[in-house]
Structures are given as structure tokens and as C-alpha cells.
Design a protein around this motif. Sequence first.
Motif, mmCIF file in Angstrom:
data_model
loop_
_atom_site.group_PDB
_atom_site.id
_atom_site.type_symbol
_atom_site.label_atom_id
_atom_site.label_comp_id
_atom_site.label_asym_id
_atom_site.label_seq_id
_atom_site.Cartn_x
_atom_site.Cartn_y
_atom_site.Cartn_z
ATOM 1 N N LYS A 333 36.206 65.978 55.544
ATOM 2 C CA LYS A 333 36.063 67.262 56.228
ATOM 3 C C LYS A 333 35.173 68.228 55.460
ATOM 4 C CE LYS A 333 37.135 70.607 59.157
ATOM 5 N NZ LYS A 333 36.614 70.633 60.546
ATOM 6 N N GLU A 334 35.286 68.228 54.138
ATOM 7 C CA GLU A 334 34.474 69.123 53.304
ATOM 8 C C GLU A 334 33.119 68.457 53.072
ATOM 9 O OE1 GLU A 334 35.476 72.070 52.763
ATOM 10 O OE2 GLU A 334 37.523 71.757 53.448
ATOM 11 N N LEU A 335 32.294 68.470 54.093
ATOM 12 C CA LEU A 335 31.066 67.697 54.123
ATOM 13 C C LEU A 335 29.938 68.326 53.311
ATOM 14 C CD1 LEU A 335 29.504 65.294 55.368
ATOM 15 C CD2 LEU A 335 29.067 66.749 57.362
ATOM 16 N N THR A 336 29.212 67.485 52.587
ATOM 17 C CA THR A 336 27.978 67.876 51.909
ATOM 18 C C THR A 336 26.950 66.765 52.117
ATOM 19 O OG1 THR A 336 28.522 66.835 49.784
ATOM 20 C CG2 THR A 336 29.242 69.134 50.109
ATOM 21 N N ARG A 337 25.707 67.062 51.833
ATOM 22 C CA ARG A 337 24.687 66.029 51.930
ATOM 23 C C ARG A 337 24.925 64.918 50.914
ATOM 24 N NH1 ARG A 337 19.575 70.239 52.720
ATOM 25 N NH2 ARG A 337 19.685 70.335 55.011
ATOM 26 N N GLU A 338 25.280 65.299 49.714
ATOM 27 C CA GLU A 338 25.595 64.294 48.693
ATOM 28 C C GLU A 338 26.794 63.462 49.130
ATOM 29 O OE1 GLU A 338 25.406 61.928 45.457
ATOM 30 O OE2 GLU A 338 23.937 63.484 45.911
ATOM 31 N N GLY A 339 27.761 64.104 49.762
ATOM 32 C CA GLY A 339 28.936 63.381 50.247
ATOM 33 C C GLY A 339 28.572 62.341 51.289
ATOM 34 N N LEU A 340 27.602 62.654 52.147
ATOM 35 C CA LEU A 340 27.147 61.686 53.146
ATOM 36 C C LEU A 340 26.544 60.468 52.468
ATOM 37 C CD1 LEU A 340 26.366 60.637 55.925
ATOM 38 C CD2 LEU A 340 24.386 62.183 55.888
ATOM 39 N N ILE A 341 25.698 60.691 51.465
ATOM 40 C CA ILE A 341 25.089 59.566 50.753
ATOM 41 C C ILE A 341 26.166 58.716 50.095
ATOM 42 C CG2 ILE A 341 23.609 58.908 48.808
ATOM 43 C CD1 ILE A 341 22.050 59.856 51.253
ATOM 44 N N ARG A 342 27.111 59.356 49.433
ATOM 45 C CA ARG A 342 28.166 58.591 48.759
ATOM 46 C C ARG A 342 29.075 57.884 49.755
ATOM 47 N NH1 ARG A 342 31.142 62.217 44.603
ATOM 48 N NH2 ARG A 342 30.224 64.015 45.665
ATOM 49 N N GLY A 343 29.258 58.485 50.918
ATOM 50 C CA GLY A 343 30.052 57.839 51.950
ATOM 51 C C GLY A 343 29.421 56.529 52.391
ATOM 52 N N ILE A 344 28.103 56.546 52.593
ATOM 53 C CA ILE A 344 27.410 55.318 52.983
ATOM 54 C C ILE A 344 27.408 54.313 51.839
ATOM 55 C CG2 ILE A 344 25.169 54.364 53.666
ATOM 56 C CD1 ILE A 344 24.669 56.995 55.203
ATOM 57 N N GLU A 345 27.235 54.798 50.625
ATOM 58 C CA GLU A 345 27.242 53.898 49.471
ATOM 59 C C GLU A 345 28.585 53.197 49.284
ATOM 60 O OE1 GLU A 345 23.954 56.133 46.559
ATOM 61 O OE2 GLU A 345 26.112 56.450 46.251
ATOM 62 N N SER A 346 29.631 53.734 49.876
ATOM 63 C CA SER A 346 30.961 53.128 49.727
ATOM 64 C C SER A 346 31.201 51.973 50.700
ATOM 65 C CB SER A 346 32.047 54.195 49.924
ATOM 66 O OG SER A 346 32.172 54.553 51.296
ATOM 67 N N MET A 347 30.242 51.653 51.557
ATOM 68 C CA MET A 347 30.389 50.539 52.505
ATOM 69 C C MET A 347 30.011 49.230 51.810
ATOM 70 S SD MET A 347 28.671 52.089 55.964
ATOM 71 C CE MET A 347 28.636 53.871 56.229
ATOM 72 N N HIS A 348 30.992 48.374 51.578
ATOM 73 C CA HIS A 348 30.766 47.080 50.936
ATOM 74 C C HIS A 348 31.242 45.973 51.862
ATOM 75 C CE1 HIS A 348 30.066 49.652 47.565
ATOM 76 N NE2 HIS A 348 31.349 49.913 47.359
ATOM 77 N N GLN A 349 30.330 45.056 52.204
ATOM 78 C CA GLN A 349 30.655 43.971 53.134
ATOM 79 C C GLN A 349 31.375 44.534 54.359
ATOM 80 O OE1 GLN A 349 29.774 40.587 52.990
ATOM 81 N NE2 GLN A 349 28.390 41.489 51.484
ATOM 82 N N PHE A 350 30.814 45.560 54.915
ATOM 83 C CA PHE A 350 31.436 46.307 56.010
ATOM 84 C C PHE A 350 31.073 45.681 57.359
ATOM 85 C CE2 PHE A 350 31.537 49.892 59.018
ATOM 86 C CZ PHE A 350 32.840 50.311 58.846
ATOM 87 N N ASP A 351 32.072 45.260 58.088
ATOM 88 C CA ASP A 351 31.882 44.614 59.385
ATOM 89 C C ASP A 351 31.648 45.671 60.453
ATOM 90 O OD1 ASP A 351 31.864 43.121 61.679
ATOM 91 O OD2 ASP A 351 33.769 42.087 61.285
ATOM 92 N N ILE A 352 30.426 45.717 60.965
ATOM 93 C CA ILE A 352 30.073 46.731 61.952
ATOM 94 C C ILE A 352 30.075 46.168 63.373
ATOM 95 C CG2 ILE A 352 27.558 46.403 61.895
ATOM 96 C CD1 ILE A 352 27.381 49.530 61.737
ATOM 97 N N GLY A 353 30.515 44.921 63.517
ATOM 98 C CA GLY A 353 30.667 44.339 64.845
ATOM 99 C C GLY A 353 29.460 43.599 65.367
#
Length: 395
Positions: A333-353
Motif C-alpha cells: 500500500k505504501e507504494l514507491t517507485r523503488e518499491g515497484l522495482i523491488r516487487g518485480i525483483e521478488s518474482m522467482h520462478q513465478f508462474d504467470i499462466g
Amino acid sequence: MKFRKLGPVLRFCCASALVASPVAPQSISGLSEKEVVVGSCSALQGPSSALGKQTVAGAKAYFALINDEGGVHGRKLRLIALDDSYDPSKTQGCFDQLMAEKVFALGFFVGTPTAVKYLPLADENKIPLVGLFTGAQILYEPLRHWVINVRASYYDETREQVDGMWNTLGYKKIGVIYPDDAFGSAVLDGVKEALKAHEAEPSGLASYQRQTAKVEAAIAGVRAANPQAVVVVGPPNTVAPIVKQAHAAGWKPLFLTVSFVGTEELIAQAGSDADGMVVTQVVPPYYLTDLKTVALYRRTLAQYAPSERPNFVGLEGFVDAMVLVEGLKRAGKELTREGLIRGIESMHQFDIGLGPQLKLNYSAKDHKGFDHVIPSVIRGGRPVPFTDWASVSPK
């Protein structure tokens, strides 16, 4: 899963907020308690406009779906899509206009010659740029903290092409016809790198003026080397004339091209001359609805953009939007641009369908989502995926 108007809607697990310290939304451009604004520059006008329009249509459809589901942490998504006509000279103006619009993040850009201009601008302004319709190596090396790409690279695509022809078809003479721009250079470098692994070099090279059909000299130059196969580089408005003119002159090697061509637009412009061409794809065919995200794409497009026809380019824009939204969810909820980058970086072997071979794998050291390439051959005006290169032969 959660059932809504469109049937099963993919729900991704959101990691806990990745932002170290809260920042008031009012202090961040393009962000409020109710809205996140994303900006795009792509080819919405000009000869390559189909690529930009399809990319944006896919992204907008997914944003509309998410907004009807309540948005991300209560915020609705708004996409401001501007035109750069796939023209490098228009990139600074398009970027400046998005900055004036005070967007939070960028996404859904199209093309290598334009990306070359946008990448340093994203870095300098410390604004996330997520999802570019190009596989040029400059997007991956060196690592750019503010740039996130989703698709496999042109090196991945050309390696699949060269290895398939070399190992299975026994083709050793492979030529390249390419535009005299950054896109042409990027794919040519990929072909050279792939052939280098076989201790070989391209057989016949010729460039042509970008965004034109002045290709006679290029065709003649490569034909003189008598290659068994030719990688043709360009958007559909240049690849189609090359193939049509080559066939009209009685020259019919195996023609191949990379995903940027926009397969459906190529078929529309080249007609029956497209048959037999190999096109490497970076997302699955848009008609394989046994894949959850392909089915979701088609349902969403039918609901929010019924005039749009499903296609590879639109599906890629849709998937790029999914990655951006998942990053927003993980940022908290407390969104920042850096937070968006780190959020994407946290996807490991992520099944997107999109099947077991297309899983997202990001990290702080790797901003490239997919590596997998799907070769297809055009048969009867339809792109057909294949796994055995022996099934491919010149027209």
C-alpha cells in the motif's frame, strides 16, 4: 481464483510490502490514494502503428480488468498512451510530455531504435520502465536498475533459429537482410553470436533504409551469396515487401524473422507469400486457450475491447501489464517507485499462466523475465508452433 464477470481471473499472491519506510502518495508523481498513472510511448501512428496499437490495447484491457476488480490496494490504474511513431527523433518529446503528465511509471514501449533513447532517460529520472516490445541486448546488458523487460531476447530467438537450422536441417549458409538501425544491428549481432558457436559467419549480408520498401539492392546482394536460409529483420511493413519481391523474382530460400515483426500484420501484408516463413515467438499462440493467461487475455479483450482481434503482440502487452500489476501488488500500500522495482525483483520462478516453460524469474541482478522461445511456421495464413525443425522446409 476468484469468480467474477469474466470467469476465473488469475489472482497472484502478493508478498508483504517491500518498502522500507512509508512515503506519502501525494509526494510522488503519478500517485494518489485513488490512482496510479502509467505512461507509454509507442508507435500509434506511421507505418509500424499496428505494433504500438496492439501492445497498448493488450495493456489497457488488463488495466480495465484490474480496475473493475477494485484496482491495486484500492488504487485504479490509468494509462496515458502517447505516440512516437517508432521514430527515434520523437522520443525526447514523447518522454518530456509524459514527465509533464507526472506519471508514476512507464510501460509498453515499442522498438529498439526508440528504446535506445528511452533507457538512459528512465535511468536519469529514476522512473520504472516495465515492458518493452524489443529483445535488444542493450536492455539486458548492462543491468539497468529502472528498466524491467519481460520477453526473451533477440539473442535467444536467433540462437533458436540458427541451432534449429544448423543441427536439424543441416543448413550452413545463412544470410541476413536487416534495416540500417539499432534494431537491425541487434538482430544481426544475435545471428552472428549464434553462428559463432558453430564456428561460422553469416553467408551474405545486406542492409536497407529503415522504414522503407527500398529493398531491391539488399535482396540482390544476399541472393548472390546463395544462402539456404535468410533471416529477414524489420517490422511488417518492410519484411512483407522483401519476401514478396524475393518470391516474385523466383528466389525462395527459407525465410525467418523474429517476433517483433507482428505475425498477424505480416500475414495481412504479405498474403500467401508469408506461408512457409518461420517466426520465433516469445509468448504462446493467442489461440491456445488451455493456457490460463491466454484464455484470460481473450475473455478480457472480448469484454473491454471487442473490436480488437487477438494476436501475439496484444498478448505480449497484456502479459507486460500483468507483470507491472504484480509488482505494484508486491510493493504494498505504501507504494514507491523503488518499491515497484523491488516487487518485480521478488518474482522467482513465478508462474504467470503461460505454461511450465514460461515462468518469470527476476532478481536484483537480472531484470529479464523470460528466456523461452517458441518457433512457429506460417501455414495457410496461420502461425503454427513446432518443436521439430525437420518439419520446416522452404516454400
